[in-house]
Scaffold this motif. Structure first.
Motif, PDB file in Angstrom:
ATOM      1  N   UNK A  86       0.840  -1.210   0.000  1.00 40.90           N
ATOM      2  CA  UNK A  86       0.000   0.000   0.000  1.00 40.90           C
ATOM      3  C   UNK A  86       0.876   1.262   0.000  1.00 40.90           C
ATOM      4  N   UNK A  87       1.916   1.242   0.827  1.00 39.66           N
ATOM      5  CA  UNK A  87       2.819   2.391   0.916  1.00 39.66           C
ATOM      6  C   UNK A  87       3.489   2.684  -0.420  1.00 39.66           C
ATOM      7  N   UNK A  88       3.886   1.629  -1.139  1.00 36.65           N
ATOM      8  CA  UNK A  88       4.490   1.821  -2.460  1.00 36.65           C
ATOM      9  C   UNK A  88       3.468   2.375  -3.437  1.00 36.65           C
ATOM     10  N   UNK A  89       2.240   1.878  -3.337  1.00 36.04           N
ATOM     11  CA  UNK A  89       1.171   2.382  -4.212  1.00 36.04           C
ATOM     12  C   UNK A  89       0.968   3.888  -3.981  1.00 36.04           C
ATOM     13  N   UNK A  90       0.948   4.289  -2.702  1.00 33.59           N
ATOM     14  CA  UNK A  90       0.731   5.696  -2.349  1.00 33.59           C
ATOM     15  C   UNK A  90       1.855   6.573  -2.934  1.00 33.59           C
ATOM     16  N   UNK A  91       3.094   6.116  -2.727  1.00 37.27           N
ATOM     17  CA  UNK A  91       4.234   6.892  -3.240  1.00 37.27           C
ATOM     18  C   UNK A  91       4.172   7.029  -4.763  1.00 37.27           C
ATOM     19  N   UNK A  92       3.896   5.901  -5.444  1.00 33.25           N
ATOM     20  CA  UNK A  92       3.846   5.916  -6.903  1.00 33.25           C
ATOM     21  C   UNK A  92       2.741   6.836  -7.402  1.00 33.25           C
ATOM     22  N   UNK A  93       1.568   6.740  -6.779  1.00 35.84           N
ATOM     23  CA  UNK A  93       0.432   7.563  -7.211  1.00 35.84           C
ATOM     24  C   UNK A  93       0.737   9.052  -6.986  1.00 35.84           C
ATOM     25  N   UNK A  94       1.312   9.377  -5.836  1.00 33.52           N
ATOM     26  CA  UNK A  94       1.624  10.785  -5.546  1.00 33.52           C
ATOM     27  C   UNK A  94       2.655  11.324  -6.538  1.00 33.52           C
ATOM     28  N   UNK A  95       3.657  10.512  -6.866  1.00 31.15           N
ATOM     29  CA  UNK A  95       4.682  10.939  -7.837  1.00 31.15           C
ATOM     30  C   UNK A  95       4.053  11.137  -9.212  1.00 31.15           C
ATOM     31  N   UNK A  96       3.186  10.220  -9.615  1.00 30.08           N
ATOM     32  CA  UNK A  96       2.536  10.342 -10.928  1.00 30.08           C
ATOM     33  C   UNK A  96       1.647  11.576 -10.987  1.00 30.08           C
ATOM     34  N   UNK A  97       0.905  11.826  -9.902  1.00 30.89           N
ATOM     35  CA  UNK A  97       0.049  13.017  -9.870  1.00 30.89           C
ATOM     36  C   UNK A  97       0.900  14.285  -9.952  1.00 30.89           C
ATOM     37  N   UNK A  98       1.998  14.309  -9.194  1.00 30.17           N
ATOM     38  CA  UNK A  98       2.849  15.504  -9.207  1.00 30.17           C
ATOM     39  C   UNK A  98       3.414  15.749 -10.611  1.00 30.17           C
ATOM     40  N   UNK A  99       3.730  14.646 -11.297  1.00 32.74           N
ATOM     41  CA  UNK A  99       4.247  14.791 -12.668  1.00 32.74           C
ATOM     42  C   UNK A  99       3.207  15.427 -13.583  1.00 32.74           C
ATOM     43  N   UNK A 100       1.963  15.031 -13.391  1.00 29.69           N
ATOM     44  CA  UNK A 100       0.886  15.602 -14.219  1.00 29.69           C
ATOM     45  C   UNK A 100       0.750  17.102 -13.999  1.00 29.69           C
ATOM     46  N   UNK A 101       0.864  17.533 -12.730  1.00 32.30           N
ATOM     47  CA  UNK A 101       0.737  18.976 -12.454  1.00 32.30           C
ATOM     48  C   UNK A 101       1.913  19.724 -13.068  1.00 32.30           C
ATOM     49  N   UNK A 102       3.069  19.068 -13.087  1.00 27.96           N
ATOM     50  CA  UNK A 102       4.248  19.675 -13.703  1.00 27.96           C
ATOM     51  C   UNK A 102       3.990  19.865 -15.199  1.00 27.96           C
ATOM     52  N   UNK A 103       3.417  18.822 -15.793  1.00 23.70           N
ATOM     53  CA  UNK A 103       3.101  18.915 -17.218  1.00 23.70           C
ATOM     54  C   UNK A 103       2.053  19.996 -17.487  1.00 23.70           C
ATOM     55  N   UNK A 104       1.228  20.298 -16.468  1.00 24.65           N
ATOM     56  CA  UNK A 104       0.228  21.370 -16.616  1.00 24.65           C
ATOM     57  C   UNK A 104       0.814  22.739 -16.270  1.00 24.65           C
ATOM     58  N   UNK A 105       2.134  22.764 -16.013  1.00 26.48           N
ATOM     59  CA  UNK A 105       2.805  24.054 -15.802  1.00 26.48           C
ATOM     60  C   UNK A 105       2.935  24.483 -14.350  1.00 26.48           C
ATOM     61  N   UNK A 106       2.598  23.589 -13.398  1.00 29.38           N
ATOM     62  CA  UNK A 106       2.708  23.948 -11.975  1.00 29.38           C
ATOM     63  C   UNK A 106       4.128  23.671 -11.491  1.00 29.38           C
TER      64      UNK A 106
END
Ligand code: C2E
Ligand code: MG
Ligand code: MG
Ligand code: MG
Length: 271
Positions: A86-106
């Protein structure tokens, strides 16, 4: 209890035991069934009002019980060992979400992930974090890990070793719920950390005129050149006091509640 076994039933804790039993049973396949999701709560700079980070907070959408709080199932996850996947899932999901915001210019904001004791104490914890960063392609400077005081104060040499490796990779490290554990100040001084998050109980104390500990923690953080976040800020009065005490960052319902990922991007874009 069948098979010549018996259990003693005591009403005071009966409901809790049963509830825990049910949660444990359903928990085993909740990850496969994609019943977990991350909400995000922004943290704001008390002076500029700008968002400086977001904390990932897990929710379990149980098919019949509704949303279950992490306070209920994280302990179960720890006991069953399921905190590791579960902890690995959380880390992976948070990293993927952060990448998306970066791609949106944040730019500039960090995503903070809560780490539990068993997870941190895995021998390969640092390797796991680094491999998730590599796999998701997120720059480590965008990741923050929150560990509690009890994690930080346990097995001191091991903690220093792991935190040093994380800091070398520019991962930001915070001590969560600070003030509620039993920190040794001389240990604290040796820890390669960036930030203290003052527990919300001290922020709520402001309402009753109890702000001496809060003020001392902020002063301590400044003396140690650590950033300081006040958790659970709910009122203007609390925010005002925190500014007077020169606290830099606040997190709480006064600013934002934890929100689903789809609601966060418009908020980040509007700032
Ligand atoms: P925490 O890391 O200290 O998170 C802050 C908690 O305070 C969150 O509760 C948040 O929703 C709540 N909060 C935020 N602002 C306010 C406010 O103004 N007033 C009040 N009364 N509460 C506020 P939540 O989401 O129920 O999480 C509870 C705890 O569960 C977290 O405390 C953390 O220890 C744990 N947790 C949550 N998500 C995760 C996770 O992904 N992994 C791990 N290991 N633990 C998690
Ligand atoms: Mg936290
Ligand atoms: Mg906290
Ligand atoms: Mg907490």
């Amino acid at each position: 209890n069948g098979r010549k076994q018996y259990i003693i039933y005591a009403d005071e804790f009966g409901e809790n035991v049963y509830e825990k039993f049910e949660i444990t049973n359903d928990f085993y396949d909740a990850l496969d069934k994609e019943q977990f999701k991350l909400n995000y709560q922004p943290q704001v700079d008390l002076h500029s009002g700008k968002i400086v980070g977001v904390e990932a907070l897990i929710r379990w959408q149980h098919p019949t019980k509704g949303v279950i709080s992490p306070a209920k199932f994280i302990p179960v996850a720890e006991e069953t060992g399921l905190i590791i996947p579960l902890g690995s899932w959380i880390l992976r999901k948070a990293c993927l979400d952060r990448k998306q915001w970066l791609e949106a210019g944040i730019q500039d904001i960090r995503v903070a992930v809560n780490i539990s004791m068993k997870q941190f104490q895995q021998e390969n914890f640092v390797e796991t974090v680094l491999s998730i960063l590599e796999e998701t392609g997120l720059d480590p400077t965008y990741l923050e890990l929150e560990i509690t005081e009890s994690i930080a104060m346990n097995k001191h040499q091991d903690v220093i070793k792991k935190l040093t490796l994380l800091r070398e990779k520019q991962i930001y490290v915070s001590i969560d719920d600070f003030g509620t554990g039993y920190s040794s100040l001389s240990y604290l001084k040796e820890l390669p950390i960036n930030q203290l998050k003052v527990d919300q109980s001290f922020v709520q104390g402001i309402d009753h005129g109890n702000y001496q500990i809060l003020q001392s923690i902020i002063t301590l953080a400044q003396a140690m050149q650590l950033s300081v976040v006040a958790e659970g800020v709910e009122t203007e009065k609390q925010a005002q006091r925190l500014k007077e005490f020169k606290c830099s960052i606040a997190q709480g319902y006064l600013y934002y509640k934890p929100m689903p990922v789809e609601d966060l991007l418009p908020v980040l874009k509007s700032i």
